[in-house]
Design a protein around this motif. Sequence first.
Motif, PDB file in Angstrom:
ATOM      1  N   HIS A 261       0.812  -1.145   0.094  1.00  0.00           N
ATOM      2  CA  HIS A 261      -0.004  -0.016   0.000  1.00  0.00           C
ATOM      3  C   HIS A 261       1.036   1.200  -0.107  1.00  0.00           C
ATOM      4  O   HIS A 261       2.033   1.415   0.399  1.00  0.00           O
ATOM      5  CB  HIS A 261      -1.019  -0.066   1.168  1.00  0.00           C
ATOM      6  CG  HIS A 261      -1.991  -1.096   1.121  1.00  0.00           C
ATOM      7  ND1 HIS A 261      -3.222  -0.978   0.350  1.00  0.00           N
ATOM      8  CD2 HIS A 261      -1.946  -2.359   1.406  1.00  0.00           C
ATOM      9  CE1 HIS A 261      -3.765  -2.065   0.358  1.00  0.00           C
ATOM     10  NE2 HIS A 261      -3.146  -3.027   0.764  1.00  0.00           N
ATOM     11  N   SER A 262       0.218   2.325  -0.382  1.00  0.00           N
ATOM     12  CA  SER A 262       0.944   3.499  -0.724  1.00  0.00           C
ATOM     13  C   SER A 262       1.333   4.225   0.703  1.00  0.00           C
ATOM     14  O   SER A 262       2.434   5.050   0.908  1.00  0.00           O
ATOM     15  CB  SER A 262       0.381   4.645  -1.386  1.00  0.00           C
ATOM     16  OG  SER A 262      -0.683   4.968  -0.922  1.00  0.00           O
ATOM     17  N   THR A 263       0.466   4.289   1.885  1.00  0.00           N
ATOM     18  CA  THR A 263       0.281   4.973   3.024  1.00  0.00           C
ATOM     19  C   THR A 263       0.538   6.271   2.778  1.00  0.00           C
ATOM     20  O   THR A 263       0.853   7.043   3.505  1.00  0.00           O
ATOM     21  CB  THR A 263       1.780   4.686   4.066  1.00  0.00           C
ATOM     22  OG1 THR A 263       2.962   5.333   3.439  1.00  0.00           O
ATOM     23  CG2 THR A 263       1.676   2.942   4.373  1.00  0.00           C
ATOM     24  N   LEU A 264      -0.021   6.668   1.693  1.00  0.00           N
ATOM     25  CA  LEU A 264      -0.240   8.156   1.204  1.00  0.00           C
ATOM     26  C   LEU A 264      -1.504   8.984   1.858  1.00  0.00           C
ATOM     27  O   LEU A 264      -1.574  10.238   1.657  1.00  0.00           O
ATOM     28  CB  LEU A 264      -0.182   8.302  -0.351  1.00  0.00           C
ATOM     29  CG  LEU A 264       1.389   8.160  -0.684  1.00  0.00           C
ATOM     30  CD1 LEU A 264       1.391   8.022  -2.382  1.00  0.00           C
ATOM     31  CD2 LEU A 264       2.319   9.043  -0.423  1.00  0.00           C
ATOM     32  N   SER A 265      -2.287   8.164   2.364  1.00  0.00           N
ATOM     33  CA  SER A 265      -3.718   8.868   2.622  1.00  0.00           C
ATOM     34  C   SER A 265      -3.506   9.767   3.917  1.00  0.00           C
ATOM     35  O   SER A 265      -4.138  10.999   3.742  1.00  0.00           O
ATOM     36  CB  SER A 265      -4.507   7.850   3.338  1.00  0.00           C
ATOM     37  OG  SER A 265      -4.012   7.114   4.339  1.00  0.00           O
ATOM     38  N   ASN A 269      -4.601  13.524   3.026  1.00  0.00           N
ATOM     39  CA  ASN A 269      -5.671  14.194   3.772  1.00  0.00           C
ATOM     40  C   ASN A 269      -5.146  15.518   4.482  1.00  0.00           C
ATOM     41  O   ASN A 269      -5.985  16.376   4.764  1.00  0.00           O
ATOM     42  CB  ASN A 269      -6.430  13.109   4.654  1.00  0.00           C
ATOM     43  CG  ASN A 269      -7.097  12.164   4.049  1.00  0.00           C
ATOM     44  OD1 ASN A 269      -7.274  12.090   2.642  1.00  0.00           O
ATOM     45  ND2 ASN A 269      -7.411  11.020   4.609  1.00  0.00           N
ATOM     46  N   TYR A 359      -2.256   2.800  11.824  1.00  0.00           N
ATOM     47  CA  TYR A 359      -2.624   2.441  10.256  1.00  0.00           C
ATOM     48  C   TYR A 359      -2.885   0.833  10.119  1.00  0.00           C
ATOM     49  O   TYR A 359      -2.770   0.093  10.882  1.00  0.00           O
ATOM     50  CB  TYR A 359      -1.200   2.536   9.298  1.00  0.00           C
ATOM     51  CG  TYR A 359      -1.657   2.271   7.835  1.00  0.00           C
ATOM     52  CD1 TYR A 359      -1.914   3.106   7.186  1.00  0.00           C
ATOM     53  CD2 TYR A 359      -1.060   0.805   7.604  1.00  0.00           C
ATOM     54  CE1 TYR A 359      -2.073   2.647   5.926  1.00  0.00           C
ATOM     55  CE2 TYR A 359      -1.228   0.670   6.196  1.00  0.00           C
ATOM     56  CZ  TYR A 359      -1.748   1.372   5.318  1.00  0.00           C
ATOM     57  OH  TYR A 359      -1.910   1.124   4.065  1.00  0.00           O
ATOM     58  N   HIS A 362      -6.851  -1.088   3.820  1.00  0.00           N
ATOM     59  CA  HIS A 362      -8.254  -0.959   3.202  1.00  0.00           C
ATOM     60  C   HIS A 362      -8.873  -2.490   3.969  1.00  0.00           C
ATOM     61  O   HIS A 362     -10.256  -2.450   4.334  1.00  0.00           O
ATOM     62  CB  HIS A 362      -8.369  -0.619   1.974  1.00  0.00           C
ATOM     63  CG  HIS A 362      -9.971  -0.712   1.581  1.00  0.00           C
ATOM     64  ND1 HIS A 362     -10.522   0.545   2.022  1.00  0.00           N
ATOM     65  CD2 HIS A 362     -10.698  -1.359   0.798  1.00  0.00           C
ATOM     66  CE1 HIS A 362     -12.041   0.283   1.487  1.00  0.00           C
ATOM     67  NE2 HIS A 362     -12.028  -0.561   0.742  1.00  0.00           N
ATOM     68  N   ASP A 393      -5.359   8.727   9.266  1.00  0.00           N
ATOM     69  CA  ASP A 393      -5.773   9.744   8.110  1.00  0.00           C
ATOM     70  C   ASP A 393      -7.296   9.820   8.410  1.00  0.00           C
ATOM     71  O   ASP A 393      -7.856  10.165   7.202  1.00  0.00           O
ATOM     72  CB  ASP A 393      -5.433   8.606   6.817  1.00  0.00           C
ATOM     73  CG  ASP A 393      -6.219   7.340   6.874  1.00  0.00           C
ATOM     74  OD1 ASP A 393      -7.004   7.045   7.839  1.00  0.00           O
ATOM     75  OD2 ASP A 393      -5.642   6.302   6.286  1.00  0.00           O
ATOM     76  N   ALA A 394      -7.875   9.579   9.560  1.00  0.00           N
ATOM     77  CA  ALA A 394      -9.270   9.617   9.633  1.00  0.00           C
ATOM     78  C   ALA A 394      -9.835  11.041   9.987  1.00  0.00           C
ATOM     79  O   ALA A 394      -9.323  11.889  10.846  1.00  0.00           O
ATOM     80  CB  ALA A 394      -9.688   8.986  10.730  1.00  0.00           C
ATOM     81  N   ASN A 402     -16.999   5.643   4.655  1.00  0.00           N
ATOM     82  CA  ASN A 402     -16.508   4.263   4.670  1.00  0.00           C
ATOM     83  C   ASN A 402     -17.118   3.521   5.771  1.00  0.00           C
ATOM     84  O   ASN A 402     -17.347   2.263   5.557  1.00  0.00           O
ATOM     85  CB  ASN A 402     -14.953   4.463   4.681  1.00  0.00           C
ATOM     86  CG  ASN A 402     -14.432   4.745   3.476  1.00  0.00           C
ATOM     87  OD1 ASN A 402     -14.552   3.773   2.459  1.00  0.00           O
ATOM     88  ND2 ASN A 402     -13.643   5.797   3.192  1.00  0.00           N
TER      89      ASN A 402
END
Length: 508
Positions: A261-265, A269, A359, A362, A393-394, A402
Motif C-alpha cells: 500500500h502507498s500509506t499516502l492517505s 488528507n 494504520y 483497506h 488519516d481519519a 466508509n
Amino acid sequence: KPRLILVLGDQLSEGLSALRAGDPARDVVVMAEVMAEGTHVPHHPQKIAMFLAAMRKFAEALARAGWRVLYSRLDDAQNSQSIPGELIRRAAETGAGAVIATQPGDWRLVRALEGVPLDLSVLPDDRFLCSQEAFAAWAEGRRELRMEYFYREMRRKTGLMMEGDQPAGGRWNFDAENRKPAGRDLLRPSPLRFEPDGEVEAVLALVEARFPAHFGRLKPFGWAVTRDQALRQLEHFAAHVLPRFGAEQDAMLEGEPWLSHSTLSAALNLGLLAPMEICLRVEAEWKAGRVPIEAAEGFIRQVIGWREYVRGIWALAGPGYMDLNALGAARKLPPVYWGAPTRMACMAAAVGQTRDLAYAHHIQRLMVTGNFALLAGLDPAEVQAWYLAVYVDALEWVEAPNVVGMALHADGGRLASKPYAASGAYIDRMSDHCRGCGYDVKVKRGAGACPFNLLYWDFLNRHRERFARNPRMGQMYRVWDRMDEGHRAAVLADAAAWLSRLDRGEAV
Ligand code: FAD
Ligand code: SF4
C-alpha cells in the motif's frame, strides 16, 4: 482592516482557497492547536502528533512565504482551546472583523464556524477534483449511486489513462487481474518513514504529556509532516512499491502491516499532496512501462474514484448521515477493539497494528474490523468514533461514508448495493491469519468454530426481510435454506452464545 484567514489542521496546502483569497500584505493567517479538536474523540497519539507537527511546519512555510501567522500552541496560556474561541480572540487582538475560511471536512466544525460572531466567508475546498455541485449534478435523478460510473466520469474529466475518449487498455477496470493472496517475500519494499527532527520530538513530548490515556503507541513515529517529505514518500512509492500494488491490494499477512500500500492517505488528507499530482506520478510509471496497467489503474481508481466519491456522498448527505443506523445495530463496541486479548488472529493483527502504527490497510478495515462490526451488529455511532480516533488519516468526510456506508451498511445501501458481509472463508483465502488462530476456519459450528462463520449466518438470518430479495444476495439465502434444519438451529444457537460471551466482556 486585516481579515483573518483560517487554516485548519487538514488544510496544509499552499494553494488553499482561503489563502488564495487573502492578501499577505493586509491579512493575517490564524492557525490553532486546540484541545477541542484533540479530544472530541480520543485520537491516536501518532495522529495528534502528526497533525500538530505538520501544522507547525506549515506555519513556518507560510511565514517564509511572507504571511503574518498567528499560531496558537496547545500549551499557550491564552489559548481558548477551541477554533471559534481562537478566531474571536485573534479578531480582538488584530481588529479584524472578517474571516475567510475553506470549508471544513467535518460538519461539527462547519456548524461551529457558523456560530462565530464575525463576518465569515466560507469558500469551497477545491483541492477535491469533483466539486460538491458537480457531484450533486451527477447524483441528480439517479436511482442508485454507483462508484464505478462516477469513476468513469472522473477518468474522462481528468484524462488519466485515457486514449481519446476510451480507457487505456480497452477496459475501465482491471481488478480481475488484481486482488491475489500475497506470499512471504523478504524483498518486499516498505514505505518510506521519517526520523523525527528536534521540532517533531518536541511535539511528541507534548503529546505524551497531554494525552497519556489515549489508545495507541506514540513511537516509533515516522509519518511525513512536510510537503517535501510527502513528495519523497510519493516518489518512493511510485518507484518501488507501486508495481505490486494491485496484486497485493486485498491481501493480508501476519507481520506485514503495509504490504504494497502507498500509506499516502495521511499526507493527502492533510493537504501536503494533491490527488492529481499523485495520480499523474502513477500514470507516468505506467506510461514508461515500469508498472502493469492493473496496478496503475487500480491505484488511480482509489484516488479519483473512491476518495472523491465518498467525499461527494458526505457532502450531499449532510450531517444526518452520521446518525444513520438502517440495520438497527445496538451492541456496544467490545474491548477487543481497544486491544483486549483475543483468540481471533485476524482481529488481533488488525487491532494490534492499529495500536502500534495508527494504520491498517483497506481490507483490514473493511473485511476484518468492519466485517466483524457489521456481523455482530455493533452500534454505528460507537464504531464511527473508533475509526475516527484510531487512524492517522481519519477525517469525518472520508471516515464516515466508509464506516456508515461501506462497512456497516447503516445508510441502507446508498453507498454500496449490498453489505460487505463475509464468513471466515474470505479471510482465509486472502490471508495467512487462520493458520495461527485459536479458532478453526473450517469448523462451521460447535467447539472451535470461527466466529465469522457463526456470525455470518446469524447476520443473514437476522436481516432476511431486508436482503433476501437483493439480487446479489439471494444465492446465499438459498444456500442457507438448503442446509439441514438442525444444523441451522445449532449455528444460530452457537452464534447467540458467542455473542453473549462478548457482551459479558469475556475474552473471545
Ligand atoms: P492505498 O491502498 O495505497 O490506496 C491509495 C489511496 O486511495 C489512499 O491513500 C486513499 O487516499 C485512497 N483510497 C483508497 N480507498 C479509499 C476509500 N475507500 N475511501 C477514500 N479513499 C480511499 N481512508 C481515509 O483516508 N481516512 C479514513 O478515515 C478512512 N476510514 C476507513 C474506514 C473503513 C471502515 C474503510 C473500509 C476504509 C476507510 N478508509 C479511510 C479508506 C482506506 O482504507 C484508506 O484510505 C487506506 O487504507 C489508506 O491507506 P493507503 O494510503 O496505504 O491506501
Ligand atoms: Fe479470523 Fe476465523 Fe481465521 Fe481465526 S479462523 S483468523 S477468527 S477468520
